[in-house]
Write a protein that holds these residues in place. Structure first.
Motif, PDB file in Angstrom:
ATOM      1  N   ASP A  50       1.575   6.559  -6.908  1.00 47.34           N
ATOM      2  CA  ASP A  50       0.721   7.819  -7.217  1.00 47.34           C
ATOM      3  C   ASP A  50       0.905   9.181  -6.892  1.00 47.34           C
ATOM      4  N   ALA A  51       1.404   9.453  -5.877  1.00 49.94           N
ATOM      5  CA  ALA A  51       1.673  10.642  -5.302  1.00 49.94           C
ATOM      6  C   ALA A  51       2.772  11.323  -5.976  1.00 49.94           C
ATOM      7  N   LYS A  52       3.749  10.726  -6.417  1.00 48.18           N
ATOM      8  CA  LYS A  52       5.108  11.241  -7.019  1.00 48.18           C
ATOM      9  C   LYS A  52       4.333  11.672  -8.394  1.00 48.18           C
ATOM     10  N   ALA A  53       3.596  10.807  -8.981  1.00 46.15           N
ATOM     11  CA  ALA A  53       3.013  11.097 -10.317  1.00 46.15           C
ATOM     12  C   ALA A  53       2.283  12.305 -10.405  1.00 46.15           C
ATOM     13  N   ALA A  54       1.545  12.775  -9.268  1.00 41.35           N
ATOM     14  CA  ALA A  54       0.846  13.783  -9.082  1.00 41.35           C
ATOM     15  C   ALA A  54       1.516  15.188  -8.610  1.00 41.35           C
ATOM     16  N   SER A  62       5.444   8.197   6.426  1.00 42.65           N
ATOM     17  CA  SER A  62       4.502   7.015   6.745  1.00 42.65           C
ATOM     18  C   SER A  62       3.476   7.110   5.880  1.00 42.65           C
ATOM     19  N   HIS A  63       2.845   5.612   5.775  1.00 45.39           N
ATOM     20  CA  HIS A  63       1.402   5.421   5.077  1.00 45.39           C
ATOM     21  C   HIS A  63       0.338   5.356   6.268  1.00 45.39           C
ATOM     22  N   ARG A  64      -0.979   5.507   5.818  1.00 46.57           N
ATOM     23  CA  ARG A  64      -2.074   5.194   6.965  1.00 46.57           C
ATOM     24  C   ARG A  64      -1.965   3.754   7.261  1.00 46.57           C
ATOM     25  N   ALA A  65      -1.680   2.859   6.297  1.00 46.24           N
ATOM     26  CA  ALA A  65      -1.663   1.428   6.508  1.00 46.24           C
ATOM     27  C   ALA A  65      -0.607   0.899   7.546  1.00 46.24           C
ATOM     28  N   ALA A  79       0.788  -1.349   0.153  1.00 47.52           N
ATOM     29  CA  ALA A  79      -0.108   0.101   0.020  1.00 47.52           C
ATOM     30  C   ALA A  79       0.837   1.331  -0.102  1.00 47.52           C
ATOM     31  N   PHE A  80       2.019   1.250   0.541  1.00 51.16           N
ATOM     32  CA  PHE A  80       2.796   2.530   0.927  1.00 51.16           C
ATOM     33  C   PHE A  80       3.530   2.793  -0.489  1.00 51.16           C
ATOM     34  N   ASP A  81       4.094   1.445  -1.400  1.00 54.00           N
ATOM     35  CA  ASP A  81       4.822   1.629  -2.501  1.00 54.00           C
ATOM     36  C   ASP A  81       3.622   2.302  -3.684  1.00 54.00           C
TER      37      ASP A  81
END
Length: 257
Positions: free
Chosen positions: A64-68, A133-136, A57-59
């Motif tokens: 997705d974030a880097k693409a945006a 960190s990721h929420r997962a 989920a982090f990856d």
């Protein structure tokens, strides 16, 4: 990790096995057998599966974030000063606040966040760690160290503050994989102080107003140096708040010859 064959037999025939759809299903199935060892192994397996899912989920969120994330605007200019009788170059870069303004909404949309850990012990380099960190639950750390920025005119606290800000900016960019090759200041062999440590006098314009003035000057093709001479100030940030409207009006009337 897999459960021993003799433990699996205690669950009964395959036709009676519950459908395992999640790590907790494995734990519940093992718990139902009353076998403590199998329960421990099932818990360990469930933790491994949860960790794998969190990492995945982090990856995915990072991708997705880097693409945006768009190109971050370089909103600061620094003069490297004079050295060995020669004037050093000027360069532009994006400060920590500008990076945060750009990336924070995007990271939040994808369940990502970041924080910093700082260490500055006596006679030791300053150490900054950026934790993304990721929420997962999965997180990753990036650490950089540097000596204190002991440039002229800085007291001990300012030396530490300048270095911390510098390292926060670079650990964050490294952790997110933002391109460092576009940094003009990466070509400067001797780092200068970070402008973030400058504290404007009371009653000065806000940082947003200072950025608006810079944008207006850039749009008009006007010289920042000439503008500061006109305003009788050494920094845009030190312009009194009462002068803001007059500055914007003057810039709007400017016509480049």
């Amino acid at each position: 990790m897999s459960l021993p064959a003799e433990n699996l037999r205690e669950l009964g025939p395959v036709s009676h096995l519950p459908t395992v759809a999640a790590p907790m299903d494995i734990v519940r199935a093992a718990l139902a057998t009353g076998n403590v060892e199998m329960y421990r192994e099932a818990v360990a397996l469930a933790k491994e599966m949860d960790a794998f899912a969190a990492r995945k989920a982090f990856d995915n969120a990072m991708a997705d974030a880097k693409a945006a994330i768009p190109t971050i605007r370089k909103n600061r200019e620094v003069d490297a000063g004079e050295k060995n009788g020669r004037q050093g170059p000027k360069y532009r870069f994006e400060d920590l606040a500008e990076i945060a303004r750009t990336i924070d909404p995007i990271l939040g949309e994808h369940g990502l966040s970041y924080r910093f850990k700082v260490s500055s012990e006596i006679n030791q380099p300053v150490r900054v760690t950026c934790i993304v960190s990721h929420r997962a639950g999965h997180f990753e750390e990036t650490t950089l160290t540097s000596g204190k920025d002991d440039g002229p005119g800085r007291n001990a606290i300012q030396q530490i503050g300048s270095t911390i800000t510098y390292l926060q900016r670079y650990t964050l960019k490294a952790a997110l994989g933002l391109a460092a090759s576009q940094d003009d200041d990466g070509r400067i062999s001797e780092r200068t102080a970070e402008p973030e440590v400058y504290t404007p006098p009371p009653g000065s314009i806000t940082q947003e107003q200072a950025d608006n003035i810079r944008d207006a000057l850039e749009a008009k093709g006007a010289s920042v140096k000439a503008f500061l001479q006109w305003a009788k100030r050494d920094r845009i940030e030190s312009i009194p708040a009462d002068y803001y409207d007059a500055c914007i009006a003057a810039i709007n009337k400017f016509q480049k010859v």
